[in-house]
Design a protein around this motif. Structure first.
Motif, PDB file in Angstrom:
ATOM      1  N   TYR A 225     -46.769 -69.799  85.317  1.00  0.00           N
ATOM      2  CA  TYR A 225     -45.899 -69.866  84.123  1.00  0.00           C
ATOM      3  C   TYR A 225     -46.707 -70.273  82.889  1.00  0.00           C
ATOM      4  CZ  TYR A 225     -41.929 -70.741  81.121  1.00  0.00           C
ATOM      5  OH  TYR A 225     -41.030 -70.675  80.076  1.00  0.00           O
ATOM      6  N   HIS A 226     -47.556 -71.297  83.049  1.00  0.00           N
ATOM      7  CA  HIS A 226     -48.300 -71.812  81.894  1.00  0.00           C
ATOM      8  C   HIS A 226     -49.217 -70.731  81.310  1.00  0.00           C
ATOM      9  CE1 HIS A 226     -49.817 -74.896  79.282  1.00  0.00           C
ATOM     10  NE2 HIS A 226     -51.060 -74.711  79.688  1.00  0.00           N
ATOM     11  N   GLY A 227     -49.877 -70.002  82.178  1.00  0.00           N
ATOM     12  CA  GLY A 227     -50.788 -68.948  81.709  1.00  0.00           C
ATOM     13  C   GLY A 227     -50.051 -67.795  81.050  1.00  0.00           C
ATOM     14  N   ARG A 228     -48.919 -67.457  81.589  1.00  0.00           N
ATOM     15  CA  ARG A 228     -48.199 -66.265  81.090  1.00  0.00           C
ATOM     16  C   ARG A 228     -47.243 -66.582  79.938  1.00  0.00           C
ATOM     17  NH1 ARG A 228     -45.464 -64.287  86.307  1.00  0.00           N
ATOM     18  NH2 ARG A 228     -44.711 -62.541  85.053  1.00  0.00           N
ATOM     19  N   PHE A 229     -46.601 -67.737  79.977  1.00  0.00           N
ATOM     20  CA  PHE A 229     -45.543 -68.005  78.997  1.00  0.00           C
ATOM     21  C   PHE A 229     -45.677 -69.368  78.305  1.00  0.00           C
ATOM     22  CE2 PHE A 229     -43.746 -65.358  82.445  1.00  0.00           C
ATOM     23  CZ  PHE A 229     -43.595 -64.193  81.716  1.00  0.00           C
ATOM     24  N   GLY A 230     -46.709 -70.137  78.661  1.00  0.00           N
ATOM     25  CA  GLY A 230     -46.865 -71.465  78.064  1.00  0.00           C
ATOM     26  C   GLY A 230     -47.658 -71.419  76.765  1.00  0.00           C
ATOM     27  N   LEU A 231     -47.486 -72.467  75.954  1.00  0.00           N
ATOM     28  CA  LEU A 231     -48.364 -72.627  74.796  1.00  0.00           C
ATOM     29  C   LEU A 231     -49.609 -73.334  75.322  1.00  0.00           C
ATOM     30  CD1 LEU A 231     -48.785 -72.186  71.803  1.00  0.00           C
ATOM     31  CD2 LEU A 231     -47.659 -74.362  71.361  1.00  0.00           C
ATOM     32  N   ASN A 232     -50.561 -72.512  75.800  1.00  0.00           N
ATOM     33  CA  ASN A 232     -51.794 -73.048  76.387  1.00  0.00           C
ATOM     34  C   ASN A 232     -52.882 -73.098  75.311  1.00  0.00           C
ATOM     35  OD1 ASN A 232     -52.496 -70.380  76.077  1.00  0.00           O
ATOM     36  ND2 ASN A 232     -52.252 -69.865  78.249  1.00  0.00           N
ATOM     37  N   LYS A 233     -54.090 -73.503  75.716  1.00  0.00           N
ATOM     38  CA  LYS A 233     -55.166 -73.685  74.724  1.00  0.00           C
ATOM     39  C   LYS A 233     -55.480 -72.388  73.989  1.00  0.00           C
ATOM     40  CE  LYS A 233     -57.752 -76.585  77.499  1.00  0.00           C
ATOM     41  NZ  LYS A 233     -58.998 -77.092  78.054  1.00  0.00           N
ATOM     42  N   ALA A 234     -55.504 -71.274  74.728  1.00  0.00           N
ATOM     43  CA  ALA A 234     -55.842 -69.990  74.095  1.00  0.00           C
ATOM     44  C   ALA A 234     -54.811 -69.641  73.022  1.00  0.00           C
ATOM     45  CB  ALA A 234     -55.890 -68.891  75.158  1.00  0.00           C
ATOM     46  N   LEU A 236     -52.768 -71.712  71.503  1.00  0.00           N
ATOM     47  CA  LEU A 236     -52.842 -72.719  70.436  1.00  0.00           C
ATOM     48  C   LEU A 236     -53.874 -72.287  69.396  1.00  0.00           C
ATOM     49  CD1 LEU A 236     -51.905 -75.610  69.543  1.00  0.00           C
ATOM     50  CD2 LEU A 236     -53.859 -76.487  70.834  1.00  0.00           C
ATOM     51  N   ASN A 237     -55.007 -71.780  69.884  1.00  0.00           N
ATOM     52  CA  ASN A 237     -56.069 -71.342  68.976  1.00  0.00           C
ATOM     53  C   ASN A 237     -55.694 -70.080  68.205  1.00  0.00           C
ATOM     54  OD1 ASN A 237     -57.731 -73.458  69.665  1.00  0.00           O
ATOM     55  ND2 ASN A 237     -58.649 -72.356  71.402  1.00  0.00           N
ATOM     56  N   MET A 238     -54.728 -69.326  68.730  1.00  0.00           N
ATOM     57  CA  MET A 238     -54.290 -68.094  68.046  1.00  0.00           C
ATOM     58  C   MET A 238     -53.244 -68.371  66.966  1.00  0.00           C
ATOM     59  SD  MET A 238     -53.982 -65.893  71.547  1.00  0.00           S
ATOM     60  CE  MET A 238     -52.867 -64.633  70.964  1.00  0.00           C
ATOM     61  N   MET A 239     -52.650 -69.573  66.974  1.00  0.00           N
ATOM     62  CA  MET A 239     -51.576 -69.879  66.009  1.00  0.00           C
ATOM     63  C   MET A 239     -52.112 -69.975  64.593  1.00  0.00           C
ATOM     64  SD  MET A 239     -49.194 -72.849  67.688  1.00  0.00           S
ATOM     65  CE  MET A 239     -48.499 -73.250  66.085  1.00  0.00           C
ATOM     66  N   ARG A 240     -51.264 -69.652  63.642  1.00  0.00           N
ATOM     67  CA  ARG A 240     -51.636 -69.819  62.229  1.00  0.00           C
ATOM     68  C   ARG A 240     -51.860 -71.296  61.921  1.00  0.00           C
ATOM     69  NH1 ARG A 240     -46.852 -66.912  59.418  1.00  0.00           N
ATOM     70  NH2 ARG A 240     -46.964 -68.883  58.307  1.00  0.00           N
ATOM     71  N   LYS A 241     -52.739 -71.543  60.951  1.00  0.00           N
ATOM     72  CA  LYS A 241     -53.058 -72.942  60.588  1.00  0.00           C
ATOM     73  C   LYS A 241     -51.842 -73.659  59.984  1.00  0.00           C
ATOM     74  CE  LYS A 241     -57.452 -72.952  61.714  1.00  0.00           C
ATOM     75  NZ  LYS A 241     -57.189 -72.397  63.067  1.00  0.00           N
ATOM     76  N   ILE A 257     -46.101 -76.357  77.707  1.00  0.00           N
ATOM     77  CA  ILE A 257     -46.951 -76.744  76.559  1.00  0.00           C
ATOM     78  C   ILE A 257     -48.100 -77.618  77.061  1.00  0.00           C
ATOM     79  CG2 ILE A 257     -45.378 -78.656  75.993  1.00  0.00           C
ATOM     80  CD1 ILE A 257     -45.957 -78.097  73.026  1.00  0.00           C
ATOM     81  N   CYS A 258     -49.323 -77.331  76.562  1.00  0.00           N
ATOM     82  CA  CYS A 258     -50.502 -78.045  77.085  1.00  0.00           C
ATOM     83  C   CYS A 258     -50.706 -79.368  76.333  1.00  0.00           C
ATOM     84  CB  CYS A 258     -51.744 -77.166  76.982  1.00  0.00           C
ATOM     85  SG  CYS A 258     -52.270 -76.777  75.303  1.00  0.00           S
ATOM     86  N   ASP A 259     -51.517 -80.246  76.919  1.00  0.00           N
ATOM     87  CA  ASP A 259     -51.806 -81.549  76.308  1.00  0.00           C
ATOM     88  C   ASP A 259     -52.393 -81.383  74.909  1.00  0.00           C
ATOM     89  OD1 ASP A 259     -50.933 -83.026  78.491  1.00  0.00           O
ATOM     90  OD2 ASP A 259     -52.908 -83.029  79.448  1.00  0.00           O
ATOM     91  N   GLU A 260     -53.273 -80.396  74.750  1.00  0.00           N
ATOM     92  CA  GLU A 260     -53.927 -80.188  73.448  1.00  0.00           C
ATOM     93  C   GLU A 260     -52.904 -79.816  72.380  1.00  0.00           C
ATOM     94  OE1 GLU A 260     -54.910 -78.983  76.317  1.00  0.00           O
ATOM     95  OE2 GLU A 260     -56.935 -79.810  76.601  1.00  0.00           O
ATOM     96  N   ALA A 261     -51.912 -79.022  72.754  1.00  0.00           N
ATOM     97  CA  ALA A 261     -50.863 -78.649  71.787  1.00  0.00           C
ATOM     98  C   ALA A 261     -50.021 -79.867  71.424  1.00  0.00           C
ATOM     99  CB  ALA A 261     -49.976 -77.540  72.351  1.00  0.00           C
ATOM    100  N   MET A 262     -49.767 -80.726  72.410  1.00  0.00           N
ATOM    101  CA  MET A 262     -48.990 -81.944  72.138  1.00  0.00           C
ATOM    102  C   MET A 262     -49.714 -82.838  71.132  1.00  0.00           C
ATOM    103  SD  MET A 262     -46.126 -81.979  73.847  1.00  0.00           S
ATOM    104  CE  MET A 262     -45.587 -83.675  74.079  1.00  0.00           C
ATOM    105  N   ALA A 263     -51.064 -82.830  71.192  1.00  0.00           N
ATOM    106  CA  ALA A 263     -51.848 -83.709  70.310  1.00  0.00           C
ATOM    107  C   ALA A 263     -52.215 -83.040  68.988  1.00  0.00           C
ATOM    108  CB  ALA A 263     -53.127 -84.135  71.046  1.00  0.00           C
TER     109      ALA A 263
END
Ligand code: CP
Length: 299
Positions: A225-234, A236-241, A257-263
């Motif tokens: 689920y995290h890889g296919r539908f989660g806000l993972n690190k990849a 997160l890096n694709m999101m607009r600033k 949602i990954c830890d990095e996105a939470m922070a």
């Protein structure tokens, strides 16, 4: 006095007034509703909604009645409707209610003197969540009109998605959905399903949802689920600033949602929680002032 059951009740002017009043409670605080009583009826678990309604009522100077479902006559078989009628007869001014069913539908033909505020009803609506989400977006972007909001995950079982769509459409934003085929629904109209990887690069707001296992007819796992539908690190890096991340909570870290996105500084989840107190103050104030004359709205 009035009730807030559905975003459908509110016109644009009222939504703007509620958001403005909430902001003024953040800026100036307030102690406006001394002498009014409130009871919180949570038939389902809650942390942020329950506590922020309590905090909101306290800040308004309201009298909060002690009520716990576990210690109540609900445990002797009393229904939600009979419980509400009993509380109404006692003379309580306002009840905040969270329940797993569509209780507003059951109340359409009931006459209660007290106000009701929907704190989450089954898969029907969660209007104060949509209002606090709107306040968070408005604080960041200045306006809701013209925003593109992508809501991702278990849409079919989400009252948050429904209330957000109703509110955001009224306010001129575009809403789109992404997530697993199994969580698609035809019950929410005028929302396009999009590819998450494309949407994540274009959206102003990415709103992640928890998988509502407790509302599924049977438990099943979606592989990776995290890889296919989660806000993972990849992703997160694709999101607009200048984009922001929202989540109604509670969060299942490293699932949706990954830890990095939470922070990440773009993550406004705790701002949402903070805004929840002010929005609920505004809603309590609105209900006790008389709100609008609309009848209870059902699904
Ligand atoms: N967003 C929300 O309703 O959270 P709680 O279940 O913790 O109240």
């Amino acid at each position: 006095m009035a009730s807030l059951v559905s975003i459908k009740q509110l016109d644009v002017h009222t939504i703007e007034w509620l958001l403005q009043n909430a902001q003024s409670f953040i800026d100036y605080h307030g102690n406006a509703k001394k002498g009014y009583s409130v009871v919180h009826l949570f038939f389902e678990p809650s942390t942020r909604t329950h506590l922020s309604f309590q905090m909101a009522a306290q800040r308004l100077g309201m009298e909060i009645l002690d009520f716990s479902i576990d210690q109540s006559s609900v445990n002797k078989g009393e229904s939600v409707i009979d419980t509400l009628q009993t509380i109404d007869a006692i003379g309580v001014d306002l009840a905040v209610i969270r329940d797993g069913g569509d209780w507003p539908a059951l109340l359409v033909n009931e006459k209660l003197n007290m106000s009701l505020v929907n704190a989450g009803s089954g898969t029907f609506e969660h209007p104060t969540q949509a209002l606090l989400d709107a306040l968070t977006m408005q604080q960041h972007f200045g306006s809701l009109s013209g925003l593109t909001v992508t809501i991702v995950g278990d849409i079919a079982h989400s009252r948050v998605a429904r209330s957000n769509v109703y509110l955001l459409h009224k306010m001129g934003a575009t809403v789109q959905f992404a997530g697993p085929e199994a969580y698609k629904t035809t019950h929410i109209e005028n929302v396009e399903w999009v590819d998450f990887d494309e949407a994540v690069t274009q959206s102003d707001v990415i709103m992640m949802l928890r998988i509502q296992h407790e509302r599924h007819a049977e438990h099943y796992e979606i592989a990776d689920y995290h890889g296919r539908f989660g806000l993972n690190k990849a992703r997160l890096n694709m999101m607009r600033k200048d984009a922001i991340i929202l989540h109604p909570g509670p969060v299942n870290r490293n699932v949706e949602i990954c830890d990095e996105a939470m922070a990440d500084p773009r993550c406004k989840i705790l701002t949402q929680v903070k805004n929840g107190v002010a929005v609920r103050m505004a809603v309590l104030d609105w209900c006790l002032q008389g709100g609008s004359d609309e009848k209870l709205v059902s699904a």
